[in-house]
Write a protein that holds these residues in place. Structure first.
Motif, PDB file in Angstrom:
ATOM      1  N   ASN A   1       1.728   7.963  -8.176  1.00 60.92           N
ATOM      2  CA  ASN A   1       1.223   7.468  -6.895  1.00 60.92           C
ATOM      3  C   ASN A   1       1.367   5.956  -6.893  1.00 60.92           C
ATOM      4  OD1 ASN A   1      -0.892   6.321  -4.937  1.00 60.92           O
ATOM      5  ND2 ASN A   1      -0.913   8.481  -4.411  1.00 60.92           N
ATOM      6  N   VAL A   2       1.946   5.430  -5.822  1.00 60.24           N
ATOM      7  CA  VAL A   2       2.128   3.986  -5.669  1.00 60.24           C
ATOM      8  C   VAL A   2       1.163   3.499  -4.591  1.00 60.24           C
ATOM      9  CG1 VAL A   2       3.769   2.147  -5.144  1.00 60.24           C
ATOM     10  CG2 VAL A   2       4.560   4.231  -6.299  1.00 60.24           C
ATOM     11  N   PHE A   3       0.321   2.541  -4.941  1.00 54.90           N
ATOM     12  CA  PHE A   3      -0.709   2.081  -4.006  1.00 54.90           C
ATOM     13  C   PHE A   3      -0.983   0.594  -4.211  1.00 54.90           C
ATOM     14  CE2 PHE A   3      -2.884   2.633  -7.911  1.00 54.90           C
ATOM     15  CZ  PHE A   3      -4.017   1.834  -7.873  1.00 54.90           C
TER      16      PHE A   3
ATOM     17  N   ALA B   1      -9.150   1.344  -3.144  1.00 56.01           N
ATOM     18  CA  ALA B   1      -7.930   2.165  -3.067  1.00 56.01           C
ATOM     19  C   ALA B   1      -7.753   3.022  -4.323  1.00 56.01           C
ATOM     20  CB  ALA B   1      -6.713   1.278  -2.849  1.00 56.01           C
ATOM     21  N   LEU B   2      -8.014   2.441  -5.475  1.00 54.01           N
ATOM     22  CA  LEU B   2      -7.863   3.201  -6.717  1.00 54.01           C
ATOM     23  C   LEU B   2      -8.797   4.405  -6.720  1.00 54.01           C
ATOM     24  CD1 LEU B   2      -6.762   3.627  -9.554  1.00 54.01           C
ATOM     25  CD2 LEU B   2      -8.431   1.969 -10.400  1.00 54.01           C
ATOM     26  N   ARG B   3     -10.013   4.203  -6.299  1.00 47.44           N
ATOM     27  CA  ARG B   3     -10.982   5.310  -6.254  1.00 47.44           C
ATOM     28  C   ARG B   3     -10.528   6.390  -5.274  1.00 47.44           C
ATOM     29  NH1 ARG B   3     -15.559   7.511  -4.035  1.00 47.44           N
ATOM     30  NH2 ARG B   3     -17.264   7.987  -5.486  1.00 47.44           N
ATOM     31  N   ARG B   4      -9.982   5.968  -4.135  1.00 47.60           N
ATOM     32  CA  ARG B   4      -9.522   6.953  -3.139  1.00 47.60           C
ATOM     33  C   ARG B   4      -8.360   7.774  -3.677  1.00 47.60           C
ATOM     34  NH1 ARG B   4     -10.909   2.589   0.184  1.00 47.60           N
ATOM     35  NH2 ARG B   4      -8.776   1.791   0.319  1.00 47.60           N
ATOM     36  N   VAL B   5      -7.464   7.142  -4.414  1.00 47.80           N
ATOM     37  CA  VAL B   5      -6.367   7.888  -5.030  1.00 47.80           C
ATOM     38  C   VAL B   5      -6.922   8.924  -5.999  1.00 47.80           C
ATOM     39  CG1 VAL B   5      -4.360   7.742  -6.551  1.00 47.80           C
ATOM     40  CG2 VAL B   5      -4.680   6.021  -4.768  1.00 47.80           C
ATOM     41  N   ILE B   6      -7.878   8.491  -6.819  1.00 47.12           N
ATOM     42  CA  ILE B   6      -8.491   9.378  -7.812  1.00 47.12           C
ATOM     43  C   ILE B   6      -9.170  10.576  -7.146  1.00 47.12           C
ATOM     44  CG2 ILE B   6     -10.303   9.543  -9.563  1.00 47.12           C
ATOM     45  CD1 ILE B   6      -7.834   8.015 -10.450  1.00 47.12           C
ATOM     46  N   MET B   7      -9.737  10.350  -5.971  1.00 48.99           N
ATOM     47  CA  MET B   7     -10.446  11.413  -5.272  1.00 48.99           C
ATOM     48  C   MET B   7      -9.504  12.306  -4.463  1.00 48.99           C
ATOM     49  SD  MET B   7     -13.413  10.949  -6.410  1.00 48.99           S
ATOM     50  CE  MET B   7     -14.278  12.201  -5.463  1.00 48.99           C
ATOM     51  N   GLY B   8      -8.198  12.007  -4.516  1.00 51.06           N
ATOM     52  CA  GLY B   8      -7.226  12.837  -3.837  1.00 51.06           C
ATOM     53  C   GLY B   8      -7.074  12.559  -2.363  1.00 51.06           C
ATOM     54  N   GLU B   9      -7.549  11.386  -1.911  1.00 56.13           N
ATOM     55  CA  GLU B   9      -7.445  11.043  -0.500  1.00 56.13           C
ATOM     56  C   GLU B   9      -6.044  10.513  -0.183  1.00 56.13           C
ATOM     57  OE1 GLU B   9     -10.680   8.558   0.845  1.00 56.13           O
ATOM     58  OE2 GLU B   9     -12.107   9.538  -0.521  1.00 56.13           O
ATOM     59  N   ASN B  10      -5.752  10.374   1.099  1.00 52.39           N
ATOM     60  CA  ASN B  10      -4.442   9.912   1.553  1.00 52.39           C
ATOM     61  C   ASN B  10      -4.365   8.401   1.381  1.00 52.39           C
ATOM     62  OD1 ASN B  10      -1.973   9.500   2.759  1.00 52.39           O
ATOM     63  ND2 ASN B  10      -2.762   9.628   4.850  1.00 52.39           N
ATOM     64  N   GLU B  11      -3.984   7.976   0.183  1.00 51.68           N
ATOM     65  CA  GLU B  11      -3.874   6.561  -0.135  1.00 51.68           C
ATOM     66  C   GLU B  11      -2.559   6.345  -0.860  1.00 51.68           C
ATOM     67  OE1 GLU B  11      -4.685   2.805   0.167  1.00 51.68           O
ATOM     68  OE2 GLU B  11      -6.404   4.109   0.592  1.00 51.68           O
ATOM     69  N   GLY B  12      -1.794   5.363  -0.421  1.00 50.57           N
ATOM     70  CA  GLY B  12      -0.520   5.075  -1.061  1.00 50.57           C
ATOM     71  C   GLY B  12       0.532   6.138  -0.793  1.00 50.57           C
ATOM     72  N   THR B  13       1.500   6.217  -1.675  1.00 47.64           N
ATOM     73  CA  THR B  13       2.582   7.192  -1.563  1.00 47.64           C
ATOM     74  C   THR B  13       2.636   8.019  -2.849  1.00 47.64           C
ATOM     75  OG1 THR B  13       3.883   5.710  -0.167  1.00 47.64           O
ATOM     76  CG2 THR B  13       5.059   7.522  -1.223  1.00 47.64           C
ATOM     77  N   SER B  14       2.629   9.323  -2.716  1.00 50.54           N
ATOM     78  CA  SER B  14       2.743  10.188  -3.891  1.00 50.54           C
ATOM     79  C   SER B  14       4.204  10.588  -4.101  1.00 50.54           C
ATOM     80  CB  SER B  14       1.874  11.434  -3.726  1.00 50.54           C
ATOM     81  OG  SER B  14       2.320  12.215  -2.619  1.00 50.54           O
ATOM     82  N   VAL B  15       4.584  10.653  -5.352  1.00 48.67           N
ATOM     83  CA  VAL B  15       5.932  11.079  -5.724  1.00 48.67           C
ATOM     84  C   VAL B  15       5.783  12.218  -6.730  1.00 48.67           C
ATOM     85  CG1 VAL B  15       8.174  10.379  -6.616  1.00 48.67           C
ATOM     86  CG2 VAL B  15       6.715   8.692  -5.474  1.00 48.67           C
ATOM     87  N   SER B  16       6.381  13.332  -6.440  1.00 45.62           N
ATOM     88  CA  SER B  16       6.256  14.486  -7.338  1.00 45.62           C
ATOM     89  C   SER B  16       7.478  15.386  -7.173  1.00 45.62           C
ATOM     90  CB  SER B  16       4.969  15.268  -7.053  1.00 45.62           C
ATOM     91  OG  SER B  16       5.035  15.885  -5.781  1.00 45.62           O
ATOM     92  N   SER B  17       7.489  16.461  -7.939  1.00 42.20           N
ATOM     93  CA  SER B  17       8.588  17.408  -7.849  1.00 42.20           C
ATOM     94  C   SER B  17       8.540  18.210  -6.557  1.00 42.20           C
ATOM     95  CB  SER B  17       8.541  18.377  -9.056  1.00 42.20           C
ATOM     96  OG  SER B  17       8.689  17.651 -10.249  1.00 42.20           O
TER      97      SER B  17
ATOM     98  N   ASP C   1       0.806  -1.227   0.000  1.00 40.80           N
ATOM     99  CA  ASP C   1       0.000   0.000   0.000  1.00 40.80           C
ATOM    100  C   ASP C   1       0.836   1.273   0.000  1.00 40.80           C
ATOM    101  OD1 ASP C   1       0.950  -0.405   2.554  1.00 40.80           O
ATOM    102  OD2 ASP C   1      -0.887   0.281   3.537  1.00 40.80           O
ATOM    103  N   GLY C   2       1.912   1.281  -0.772  1.00 45.59           N
ATOM    104  CA  GLY C   2       2.731   2.476  -0.857  1.00 45.59           C
ATOM    105  C   GLY C   2       4.210   2.138  -0.863  1.00 45.59           C
ATOM    106  N   ILE C   3       5.032   3.165  -0.678  1.00 46.03           N
ATOM    107  CA  ILE C   3       6.478   3.009  -0.657  1.00 46.03           C
ATOM    108  C   ILE C   3       6.939   3.024   0.799  1.00 46.03           C
ATOM    109  CG2 ILE C   3       8.676   3.955  -1.439  1.00 46.03           C
ATOM    110  CD1 ILE C   3       7.055   5.438  -3.622  1.00 46.03           C
ATOM    111  N   TYR C   4       7.744   2.044   1.158  1.00 43.11           N
ATOM    112  CA  TYR C   4       8.214   1.925   2.539  1.00 43.11           C
ATOM    113  C   TYR C   4       9.719   2.166   2.636  1.00 43.11           C
ATOM    114  CZ  TYR C   4       3.777   0.071   4.241  1.00 43.11           C
ATOM    115  OH  TYR C   4       2.462  -0.067   4.615  1.00 43.11           O
TER     116      TYR C   4
END
Length: 237
Positions: free
Chosen positions: A212-214, A221-237, A164-167
């Protein structure tokens, strides 16, 4: 509540399709993944998928065992086409319209990859499944996901995994492993956290494509990521 994204590129590893099996395609797992995808298409989200082939054939491992690397990579690309067809079949059974586009030309069973046609399919509400990676040896399907995501102007690349994300380290080995909620691209590369391969990460960093890694196995979980909820790990600049 409006979704955070309009068009997504979902990267499915071949290992995700086999579930707890040792190899092959687990039908129940594929059905679960399709149900998760269906839930976000009902929100009006445009979905493209890049699928791996490690559940059938791993090119790098075979190359390490003595097979010619180019031959092994092409065999891996063929494995991704098999997975794409299985995914398309499951989508059809669940009432979803999809198209498979391959970077290798096998026109009897799949369409060749054409960028403008892929975008048109997405705009029409169809799911597009990209197979055969980039069509080139020495490049992973992670790199294909980054490349296709940019070519279709996706808002984000979502990498669906078994965790469920990056550890900080492997949670199956170390009970003290902690999940990162957010990482920068430079942190992910410097810490060698195996998010995606370095080529894919660098490409996404340079083009400012968030990741986003989830876990695809967590229901909703996929729906929660799409809705911008705290799911998985986000990677960005």
């Amino acid at each position: 509540m409006p979704s955070a994204y309009k068009r997504i590129l979902l990267k499915l590893s071949g290992e995700a399709l086999m579930g707890d099996d040792k190899y092959g395609i687990n039908r129940n797992i594929v059905e679960h993944i399709v149900v998760e995808i269906a839930a976000v298409t009902q929100l009006g989200i445009e979905v493209a998928v890049v699928v791996g082939g490690g559940n059938i054939f791993r090119g790098m491992k075979s190359a390490g065992d003595g097979m010619d690397r180019v031959t092994a990579d092409y065999m891996g690309m063929l494995a991704t086409i098999m997975n794409a067809l299985a995914l398309q079949d499951a989508m059809k059974r669940n009432g979803l319209i999809s198209r498979v586009q391959s970077a290798l030309r096998i026109e009897q069973i799949v369409e060749p990859y054409i960028r403008n046609k892929a975008i048109r399919y997405l705009e029409e509400g169809k799911i597009v499944i990209f197979a055969a990676g980039t069509g080139n040896p020495f490049f992973t399907t992670d790199t294909a996901a980054a490349l296709r995501g940019m070519e279709i102007n996706a808002d984000i690349v979502l990498k669906a995994t078994k965790v469920d994300g990056i550890y900080s380290c492997d949670p199956k080995i170390d009970a003290n492993a902690t999940r990162y909620q957010h990482l920068s691209f430079d942190e992910a590369i410097a810490k060698n956290l195996q998010v995606m391969d370095a080529t894919a990460l660098t490409l996404c960093r340079d083009q400012k494509m968030p990741i986003n890694v989830f876990s695809i196995f967590k229901s909703g979980a996929l729906r929660r990521v799409i809705m911008g909820e705290n799911e998985g790990t986000s990677v960005s600049s």
